[in-house]
Motif scaffolding. Structure first.
Motif, PDB file in Angstrom:
ATOM      1  N   HIS A 150      41.903  51.871  37.342  1.00 15.12           N
ATOM      2  CA  HIS A 150      41.153  50.614  37.288  1.00 15.12           C
ATOM      3  C   HIS A 150      40.870  49.973  38.645  1.00 15.12           C
ATOM      4  O   HIS A 150      40.247  48.914  38.694  1.00 15.12           O
ATOM      5  N   TYR A 151      41.328  50.564  39.728  1.00 19.86           N
ATOM      6  CA  TYR A 151      41.071  50.001  41.058  1.00 19.86           C
ATOM      7  C   TYR A 151      40.522  51.067  41.996  1.00 19.86           C
ATOM      8  O   TYR A 151      40.850  52.243  41.868  1.00 19.86           O
ATOM      9  N   ASP A 152      39.717  50.607  42.933  1.00 22.72           N
ATOM     10  CA  ASP A 152      39.474  51.390  44.147  1.00 22.72           C
ATOM     11  C   ASP A 152      40.530  50.883  45.123  1.00 22.72           C
ATOM     12  O   ASP A 152      40.291  49.970  45.919  1.00 22.72           O
TER      13      ASP A 152
ATOM     14  N   GLU B  52      34.505  46.383  40.009  1.00 23.64           N
ATOM     15  CA  GLU B  52      34.588  44.994  39.563  1.00 23.64           C
ATOM     16  C   GLU B  52      36.032  44.489  39.598  1.00 23.64           C
ATOM     17  O   GLU B  52      36.299  43.365  40.035  1.00 23.64           O
ATOM     18  N   HIS B  53      36.971  45.320  39.121  1.00 21.23           N
ATOM     19  CA  HIS B  53      38.378  44.925  39.190  1.00 21.23           C
ATOM     20  C   HIS B  53      38.800  44.679  40.647  1.00 21.23           C
ATOM     21  O   HIS B  53      39.474  43.686  40.958  1.00 21.23           O
ATOM     22  N   SER B  54      38.410  45.583  41.527  1.00 28.04           N
ATOM     23  CA  SER B  54      38.802  45.465  42.941  1.00 28.04           C
ATOM     24  C   SER B  54      38.203  44.226  43.578  1.00 28.04           C
ATOM     25  O   SER B  54      38.851  43.547  44.375  1.00 28.04           O
ATOM     26  N   SER B  55      36.962  43.915  43.222  1.00 30.71           N
ATOM     27  CA  SER B  55      36.305  42.732  43.765  1.00 30.71           C
ATOM     28  C   SER B  55      37.017  41.462  43.319  1.00 30.71           C
ATOM     29  O   SER B  55      37.172  40.513  44.104  1.00 30.71           O
ATOM     30  N   ILE B  56      37.493  41.435  42.086  1.00 30.97           N
ATOM     31  CA  ILE B  56      38.214  40.276  41.558  1.00 30.97           C
ATOM     32  C   ILE B  56      39.533  40.099  42.300  1.00 30.97           C
ATOM     33  O   ILE B  56      39.893  38.986  42.710  1.00 30.97           O
ATOM     34  N   VAL B  57      40.260  41.196  42.510  1.00 34.04           N
ATOM     35  CA  VAL B  57      41.530  41.127  43.238  1.00 34.04           C
ATOM     36  C   VAL B  57      41.301  40.625  44.665  1.00 34.04           C
ATOM     37  O   VAL B  57      42.014  39.740  45.162  1.00 34.04           O
TER      38      VAL B  57
END
Length: 589
Positions: free
Chosen positions: A242-244, A211-216
């Protein structure tokens, strides 16, 4: 990104080994590159002096009257040690000093700042960690204007608390709208400063790595579709937990926050793609009162552009396409007429993801050589990359499709057809449909515009054939430029001659004729010789391939007659005639 008022006081615990290392670095110079044999001593220093948490920025805070408890990075800042050891991947890089500022840095004397710094990132906006509303930094316009006027290269950032891709897109659009008047003055990336606040909405959302990666990615893709270059500001704890990160750093550049002597040290290691390193939150720069964030930018000559080709689907203009290079300002396109070694820059394409350019100034039928390179744009001089391989292209001459294909003659083994010659065509390619291969196959090339008739030979009698014609023109270099094919034309060879025409029954006033069936026939026409006109006249018609007899009535007794029969084939409203049989001479009773 300054947050001094929110930080806990750091506890200093120095060991003898770390003190000796610090003194050694001071004596040997300000900038060294990391080596594997130094890793163990630096790890010991990191263990005693630095414990990083998820919050990464000491000098930036959101605009709120209430203070939030932001996790303490517990970094010990002892310049010039911090930021002094650069990753080996930057041995060939130009390392530029820079700062990042917000309204918390107050009034800035940018002329004095420019004496020691090359660039600045300016906060433009943010999202409150409590109510989630967006706000604008009241100093951003002044900071952009004056930093640029002083000769610094300028980038901007937004302090994000987005918890959905939709909010990230909203933040990107919010940022883009506010910097539009300063587009030409912003040559560094537009940055997504994405970090946790204690008890903030992002912290409470407890999002997954995905989810964090998608937001970025949503923020960055929105920025780059607008013709800018996007960047993620983050730290190593965020990267690890917190990221892929491979879903981000393979598309966009990274700005690492790590307050230590080097980025990769101790248990926190990151040696992949990044262009900026924020190495201190307690720097001192002439022209700014109080602490300010200090950064390095690593400028490496962009690599060779790969995947450079011409989009042949473009109808008239020349459209060039190439592969993206992460983090660059944009691309420069160069052109020369084929055979000329002197190239001229014809375009600058802004944005790392803007990997397409249409040359609308190319003259039709002229052959050109093209090459492209990525570059960084700086006030003190651009940094261009390695040129791509050269591609050759020519703008298509506007040639209309071939029209009015019609049959002018045919036999049972040939079809002759003609067409209208379109303007600007130099020649034609002729295609016949192959039913077995289920495709049109080229049967001839005609290199003379005026030759608009062709005979296709060696065909089967009575068979349907489909043709298409594609015009072409020639460039000044003698190469062909091909255009779209015509609509299909359906033509037929003649049916074979009707054979074995005989009389099967005679009467005083009638004769019954018979003949062999003809393949592909739709029916037959019977002709009788007229001695007055000395021509054969059609007297009867029967339908059906197997209708192979006909009685002729109204004849005179004991009178000689001559007959012929021809098969015909019907296609739509058109009938195609076969060859007439040999004449049958017969007398009534």
């Amino acid at each position: 990104m300054n947050r001094n008022e929110h930080r806990k006081k750091c506890r200093r615990r120095h060991r003898i080994g770390s003190i000796l290392l610090a003194l050694l670095l001071l004596l040997e110079g300000n900038t060294v590159f990391a080596a594997s044999e130094k890793a163990s001593s630096q790890e010991r220093m990191a263990q005693t002096e630095s414990i990083e948490a998820d919050s990464v920025s000491n000098n930036d805070t959101e605009d709120t009257e209430s203070t939030e408890n932001i996790e303490d990075t517990k970094n010990i800042d002892t310049p010039p040690i911090y930021g002094s050891i650069h990753s080996p991947q930057f041995k060939k890089a130009t390392i530029r000093p820079g700062i990042d500022v917000s309204k918390w840095n107050g009034e800035i004397d940018w002329e004095r700042v420019a004496e020691t710094q090359d660039f600045a990132f300016v906060r433009v906006a943010g999202r409150y960690s409590g109510n989630g509303e967006l706000y604008v930094d009241e100093y951003y316009e002044k900071n952009i204007e004056e930093a640029y006027a002083a000769g610094l290269d300028v980038g901007v950032y937004i302090l994000s608390q987005a918890i959905t891709p939709a909010e990230a897109k909203e933040e990107a659009q919010f940022l883009l709208k506010r910097i539009e008047p300063y587009k030409k003055k912003i040559t560094l990336p537009l940055v997504f400063d994405y970090e946790f606040y204690s008890n903030g909405r992002l912290t409470q959302a407890k999002l997954s790595k995905k989810e964090h990666s998608s937001i970025v990615n949503k923020f960055c893709s929105t920025i780059e579709k607008a013709g800018y270059t996007a960047c993620l500001y983050t730290n190593l704890m965020m990267i690890q937990n917190h990221y892929d990160i491979s879903k981000i750093n393979k598309k966009y550049t990274i700005w690492i926050a790590r307050y230590n002597t080097q980025v990769s040290i101790g248990s926190l290691i990151y040696e992949e793609n990044y262009d900026f390193w924020q190495y201190s939150s307690k720097g001192s720069v002439d022209g700014i009162q109080g602490n300010v964030d200090l950064n390095h930018q690593y400028v490496i000559k962009p690599g060779k552009i790969n995947g450079f080709y011409v989009d042949l689907s473009s109808p008239a203009a020349i459209t060039l396409i190439w592969e993206k290079q992460i983090g660059v300002y944009g691309y420069q396109v160069f052109r020369t007429e084929a055979g000329n070694e002197e190239f001229t820059k014809i375009a600058t394409v802004r944005g790392a993801s803007m990997t397409e350019y249409t040359d609308e100034t190319a003259e039709q039928g002229i052959e050109y050589d093209y090459k492209v390179r990525a570059f960084y744009k700086f006030q003190k001089g651009n940094r261009g990359g390695t040129y791509s391989d050269i591609v050759i292209a020519a703008a298509r001459i506007l040639v209309d499709p071939v029209s009015d294909i019609s049959e002018t003659a045919c036999t049972d083994s040939t079809i002759t057809f003609s067409w209208e010659a379109p303007e600007q065509a130099s020649g034609y390619e002729l295609y016949r449909y192959d039913k077995m291969a289920e495709e049109y196959q080229k049967i001839a090339t005609i290199e003379e515009k005026e030759m608009t008739e062709f005979t296709d030979e060696g065909l089967q009698a009575g068979k349907k054939y489909e043709y298409q014609i594609r015009p072409f023109s020639r460039t000044n270099g003698g190469n062909f430029i091909y255009y779209g094919a015509s609509e299909s034309a359906v033509l037929y060879t003649k049916l074979p001659a009707t054979e074995e025409l005989t009389v099967v029954e005679k009467g005083t006033d009638s004769l019954t004729l018979s003949w062999e069936p003809v393949k592909y026939a739709s029916g037959y026409r019977i002709y009788q010789y007229d001695s007055k006109t000395e021509k054969y006249k059609r007297i009867a018609e029967v339908s059906g391939k197997n209708h192979t007899s006909q009685t002729i009535t109204g004849l005179k007794a004991d009178h000689a007659y001559r007959f012929k029969v021809a098969a015909y084939r019907t296609a739509g409203e058109t009938s195609y005639m076969g060859t007439r049989s040999a004449a049958l001479k017969v007398r009534t009773k």
